[in-house]
Design a protein around this motif. Structure first.
Motif, PDB file in Angstrom:
ATOM      1  N   THR A 146       0.823  -1.208   0.000  1.00  0.00           N
ATOM      2  CA  THR A 146       0.000   0.000   0.000  1.00  0.00           C
ATOM      3  C   THR A 146       0.860   1.263   0.000  1.00  0.00           C
ATOM      4  O   THR A 146       0.481   2.275  -0.590  1.00  0.00           O
ATOM      5  CB  THR A 146      -0.955   0.012   1.205  1.00  0.00           C
ATOM      6  N   LYS A 147       2.012   1.212   0.646  1.00  0.00           N
ATOM      7  CA  LYS A 147       2.923   2.363   0.628  1.00  0.00           C
ATOM      8  C   LYS A 147       3.414   2.621  -0.794  1.00  0.00           C
ATOM      9  O   LYS A 147       3.392   3.767  -1.272  1.00  0.00           O
ATOM     10  CB  LYS A 147       4.116   2.102   1.550  1.00  0.00           C
ATOM     11  N   ASP A 148       3.837   1.564  -1.485  1.00  0.00           N
ATOM     12  CA  ASP A 148       4.316   1.714  -2.858  1.00  0.00           C
ATOM     13  C   ASP A 148       3.206   2.216  -3.773  1.00  0.00           C
ATOM     14  O   ASP A 148       3.436   3.075  -4.638  1.00  0.00           O
ATOM     15  CB  ASP A 148       4.848   0.376  -3.385  1.00  0.00           C
ATOM     16  N   ALA A 149       2.010   1.687  -3.595  1.00  0.00           N
ATOM     17  CA  ALA A 149       0.887   2.102  -4.437  1.00  0.00           C
ATOM     18  C   ALA A 149       0.511   3.559  -4.191  1.00  0.00           C
ATOM     19  O   ALA A 149       0.229   4.310  -5.126  1.00  0.00           O
ATOM     20  CB  ALA A 149      -0.318   1.200  -4.180  1.00  0.00           C
ATOM     21  N   SER A 150       0.513   3.953  -2.935  1.00  0.00           N
ATOM     22  CA  SER A 150       0.174   5.328  -2.601  1.00  0.00           C
ATOM     23  C   SER A 150       1.176   6.309  -3.201  1.00  0.00           C
ATOM     24  O   SER A 150       0.810   7.356  -3.746  1.00  0.00           O
ATOM     25  CB  SER A 150       0.117   5.494  -1.077  1.00  0.00           C
ATOM     26  N   GLU A 151       2.454   5.947  -3.139  1.00  0.00           N
ATOM     27  CA  GLU A 151       3.488   6.799  -3.733  1.00  0.00           C
ATOM     28  C   GLU A 151       3.344   6.866  -5.246  1.00  0.00           C
ATOM     29  O   GLU A 151       3.555   7.916  -5.866  1.00  0.00           O
ATOM     30  CB  GLU A 151       4.870   6.273  -3.341  1.00  0.00           C
ATOM     31  N   ALA A 152       2.966   5.755  -5.858  1.00  0.00           N
ATOM     32  CA  ALA A 152       2.776   5.730  -7.312  1.00  0.00           C
ATOM     33  C   ALA A 152       1.589   6.605  -7.732  1.00  0.00           C
ATOM     34  O   ALA A 152       1.646   7.295  -8.754  1.00  0.00           O
ATOM     35  CB  ALA A 152       2.556   4.299  -7.787  1.00  0.00           C
ATOM     36  N   VAL A 153       0.520   6.589  -6.944  1.00  0.00           N
ATOM     37  CA  VAL A 153      -0.632   7.442  -7.228  1.00  0.00           C
ATOM     38  C   VAL A 153      -0.233   8.922  -7.122  1.00  0.00           C
ATOM     39  O   VAL A 153      -0.575   9.746  -7.976  1.00  0.00           O
ATOM     40  CB  VAL A 153      -1.804   7.124  -6.284  1.00  0.00           C
ATOM     41  N   THR A 154       0.491   9.254  -6.062  1.00  0.00           N
ATOM     42  CA  THR A 154       0.933  10.648  -5.879  1.00  0.00           C
ATOM     43  C   THR A 154       1.790  11.094  -7.047  1.00  0.00           C
ATOM     44  O   THR A 154       1.623  12.203  -7.578  1.00  0.00           O
ATOM     45  CB  THR A 154       1.735  10.774  -4.572  1.00  0.00           C
ATOM     46  N   LYS A 155       2.690  10.236  -7.493  1.00  0.00           N
ATOM     47  CA  LYS A 155       3.571  10.576  -8.611  1.00  0.00           C
ATOM     48  C   LYS A 155       2.780  10.753  -9.903  1.00  0.00           C
ATOM     49  O   LYS A 155       2.992  11.693 -10.659  1.00  0.00           O
ATOM     50  CB  LYS A 155       4.619   9.491  -8.780  1.00  0.00           C
ATOM     51  N   ALA A 156       1.839   9.833 -10.150  1.00  0.00           N
ATOM     52  CA  ALA A 156       1.069   9.892 -11.383  1.00  0.00           C
ATOM     53  C   ALA A 156       0.172  11.125 -11.447  1.00  0.00           C
ATOM     54  O   ALA A 156      -0.053  11.692 -12.521  1.00  0.00           O
ATOM     55  CB  ALA A 156       0.219   8.632 -11.530  1.00  0.00           C
ATOM     56  N   MET A 157      -0.333  11.559 -10.298  1.00  0.00           N
ATOM     57  CA  MET A 157      -1.272  12.686 -10.275  1.00  0.00           C
ATOM     58  C   MET A 157      -0.584  14.001  -9.920  1.00  0.00           C
ATOM     59  O   MET A 157      -1.252  15.037  -9.816  1.00  0.00           O
ATOM     60  CB  MET A 157      -2.392  12.401  -9.264  1.00  0.00           C
ATOM     61  N   GLY A 158       0.728  13.949  -9.747  1.00  0.00           N
ATOM     62  CA  GLY A 158       1.434  15.144  -9.276  1.00  0.00           C
ATOM     63  C   GLY A 158       1.929  16.024 -10.399  1.00  0.00           C
ATOM     64  O   GLY A 158       1.703  15.790 -11.560  1.00  0.00           O
TER      65      GLY A 158
END
Length: 424
Positions: free
Chosen positions: A412-424
């Motif tokens: 979940t940590k990796d996924a959350s960081e990936a979402v932040t990166k994709a939407m940032g």
């Protein structure tokens, strides 16, 4: 778009007729509008609806409707080209996850001040969210559908299950009873649940009070590693592990293979699917028609339904339309109860009416009607496309967690960081 496109393409009960491109005079210049162009998508409304709608509009307004059916394949590019031109269609249909992107580009008309004439007081909250960007509304909801639990009534009866579950705990109990009753079948799956069914994961995240991402000061941040979101992942694993001895693959979604094909085999008690998937299953295996029904995805809270992703379509007016006044009249007529009831009769959740009595005339329609008021959508931002269409972090996290490749915290940590990166 993926979830909606599949629904629109497969909804056998909802075959569309769409107004196409045509020329007309500029109503804004004081000249009379002679024709409007309307684009709807293949599979969105029955010809009986669109024929009646167009006839009534033309009779009441003296304006011809030029109407063409559009295909989902390639529509993103076709709309992009049309909306950038000086003569776009006057009414267009958009998948509800497409709307924010086109609104952000400035190619859709702001209809905030006009929403009242489109029966906005009856819009479902999730559908309204899908067309709202920066506090402004760029269309009206057309129709929607959501996932329900489709099940074999004969297998329930044989296992001594007298009624569908109304809580997540009862659902687990039903799974265990089905497995016990079919223990002699090594291929039996009480619930067919592939490991990457992320639209269903959304229901569990939301039911636990979590979310994919939140916005603060214009910045989106992934929230898949919050305690609430983690509880959603844990609920998914509990259902996945309980579903069968021979579980569905952890690294595929409901389309690989098509889950309705697995459901057809007779070795599956339940699947979490859309109406078209049941339609496809019973088309190939007509004998299943009288042996299937549906119930809403249960909440962890007894007696409640879990929130569901509302996949659907919106209707919008291009910013460059020369016939905006006439286009608004067209939307107003379509938003009326007469045509919303016709959408419901065709098997869709109506976009501008909370009256779903015409939909709830069969078990599947009733399950849709019961769960749609608790519907939600993914983050309404053009940046969401980078999450859904790319290397989907929710899918990756599910596979890693279910297969044991990563712990819950790490996945979940990796996924959350990936979402932040994709939407940032």
């Amino acid at each position: 778009m993926k979830g909606w496109r599949g629904l629109a393409a497969g909804a056998a009960a909802l075959a569309v007729a769409v107004s196409g491109c045509g020329t007309s005079t500029n109503s804004g210049s004081g000249t009379e509008t002679k024709e409007i162009t309307v684009w709807l998508m293949d599979g969105s409304a029955a010809p009986t609806l669109t024929d009646a709608l167009n006839k009534e509009f033309e009779s009441a307004n003296g304006i011809k409707v030029k109407y063409e059916v559009q295909k989902w394949t390639g529509i993103q590019e076709k709309l992009t080209t049309a909306l950038a031109s000086s003569t776009p269609p006057d009414v267009i249909e958009l998948g509800n996850t497409q709307t924010a992107s086109f609104a952000d580009q400035g190619t859709l008309m702001d209809l905030t001040a006009d929403a009242g004439q489109f029966n906005s007081g009856e819009w479902l909250g999730g559908l309204k969210d899908s067309l709202t960007l920066n506090g402004k509304q760029f269309g009206m909801p057309f129709y929607a559908a959501n996932r329900t639990v489709i099940y074999r009534t004969d297998l329930f009866q044989a296992a001594g299950i007298t009624k569908p579950p109304t809580s997540r705990a009862e659902w687990i109990d039903v799974i265990n009873k089905l497995k016990a009753a079919n223990a002699s079948n090594p291929d039996f799956q009480a619930l067919y649940l592939p490991g990457q069914s992320w639209y269903f994961l959304l229901s569990l995240l939301w039911d636990e009070g979590g979310d994919v991402a939140t916005q603060d000061g214009g910045k989106w941040t992934g929230k898949l590693d919050t305690p609430q979101a983690k509880a959603g992942f844990q609920a998914y694993k509990e259902l996945y592990d309980a579903s069968a001895t021979k579980k569905a693959p952890a690294d595929t979604d409901e389309a690989k293979p098509q889950q309705y094909e697995v459901f057809q085999t007779g070795n599956v008690g339940m699947m979490i699917g859309l109406p078209w998937e049941l339609g496809s299953a019973t088309k190939d295996k007509p004998e299943l028609k009288d042996k299937t029904a549906a119930f809403p995805i249960p909440s962890k809270k007894a007696g409640s339904t879990a929130p569901v992703f509302l996949g659907g379509s919106n209707l919008a007016i291009p910013a460059a339309s020369k016939n905006a006044a006439a286009a608004k009249k067209y939307l107003a007529l379509l938003s009326s109860k007469k045509y919303q009831d016709m959408l419901a009769e065709g098997g869709a959740v109506p976009g501008t009416s909370k009256d779903t009595s015409k939909l709830a005339t069969n078990p599947v329609g009733k399950a849709l009607a019961d769960s749609s008021p608790n519907g939600k959508v993914t983050p309404t931002t053009p940046k969401w496309a980078a999450v859904e269409a790319g290397q989907n972090p929710l899918k990756d996290a599910l596979t890693a967690y279910l297969s044991g490749a990563k712990s819950l915290d790490q996945a979940t940590k990796d996924a959350s960081e990936a979402v932040t990166k994709a939407m940032g």
